[in-house]
Design a protein around this motif. Structure first.
Motif, PDB file in Angstrom:
ATOM      1  N   ASP A  56       0.842  -1.202   0.000  1.00  0.00           N
ATOM      2  CA  ASP A  56       0.000   0.000   0.000  1.00  0.00           C
ATOM      3  C   ASP A  56       0.877   1.251   0.000  1.00  0.00           C
ATOM      4  N   LYS A  59       2.485   1.581  -3.449  1.00  0.00           N
ATOM      5  CA  LYS A  59       1.487   2.003  -4.437  1.00  0.00           C
ATOM      6  C   LYS A  59       1.211   3.502  -4.300  1.00  0.00           C
ATOM      7  N   LYS A  94      -4.364 -12.079  -3.776  1.00  0.00           N
ATOM      8  CA  LYS A  94      -4.522 -10.914  -2.910  1.00  0.00           C
ATOM      9  C   LYS A  94      -3.762  -9.672  -3.385  1.00  0.00           C
ATOM     10  N   TYR A  95      -2.606  -9.859  -4.025  1.00  0.00           N
ATOM     11  CA  TYR A  95      -1.735  -8.704  -4.245  1.00  0.00           C
ATOM     12  C   TYR A  95      -1.350  -8.421  -5.693  1.00  0.00           C
ATOM     13  N   GLU A  97      -2.701  -8.292  -8.847  1.00  0.00           N
ATOM     14  CA  GLU A  97      -3.416  -7.293  -9.647  1.00  0.00           C
ATOM     15  C   GLU A  97      -3.632  -6.001  -8.873  1.00  0.00           C
ATOM     16  N   ARG A  98      -4.024  -6.118  -7.627  1.00  0.00           N
ATOM     17  CA  ARG A  98      -4.345  -4.948  -6.803  1.00  0.00           C
ATOM     18  C   ARG A  98      -3.165  -3.985  -6.664  1.00  0.00           C
TER      19      ARG A  98
END
Length: 170
Positions: A56, A59, A94-95, A97-98
């Motif tokens: 996070d 990103k 969980k991670y 693509e996000r």
């Protein structure tokens, strides 16, 4: 750490590997990623919340697209049962693509075992896009990481199997 990064930059490496013990050092990871080279980040033994918080943060700083999460426990050599294909699938779900990251697999199974050739193929079928595989010229020399390294003959067999089965993944 910083000294290793300086040396790696001076050597003009193609990419970086950050050990899982550095997972909470956001500033260092950000510094490495700013070099815009593939960066393998060990996440073995990490809590999902630690991984999520880091991703996070990256990103939000718009610097996560060179990152490859590398699950895998490094006890030399690692027993097959200590690896998890589920973990690869879960990290992807969980991670990947996000947060725009790739998922790999750090394999440290004994280079003497057939599983050292087979497991990476299974990891690829579970969604790993990169496999960390150690290689040594001669296991008898006992150079660093030799416990999980394949010698020339076994590495050649590994590559042959990889080329044969990799085509089936697409």
């Amino acid at each position: 750490g910083d000294n290793g990064l300086k040396i790696a930059k001076k050597c003009k490496v193609d990419g970086y590997k950050i050990h899982s013990e550095t997972l909470s050092n956001y500033n260092f990871i950000l510094k490495v990623l700013k070099n815009k080279k593939p960066t393998l980040l060990g996440v073995g033994g990490s809590h999902r919340s630690e991984i999520f918080n880091l991703l996070d943060y990256l990103k939000n700083n718009k610097i996560n697209n060179y990152l490859i999460l590398m699950p895998g426990i490094q006890n030399f050599p690692t027993k097959l049962k200590s690896h998890s294909l589920y973990e690869i699938k879960d990290l992807r779900k969980k991670y990947s693509e996000r947060f725009n990251v790739k998922i790999g697999c750090a394999d440290h199974i004994s280079g003497n075992l057939q599983e050292a050739i087979e497991f990476p193929l299974l990891a690829m079928s579970a969604g790993a896009e990169l496999i960390e595989k150690h290689f040594t010229i001669d296991r008898k020399l006992k150079w660093e990481d030799y416990e999980s390294a394949l010698d020339f003959k076994k590495f050649k067999k590994f590559l042959k199997n990889f080329k044969k089965y990799n085509k089936l993944l697409f």
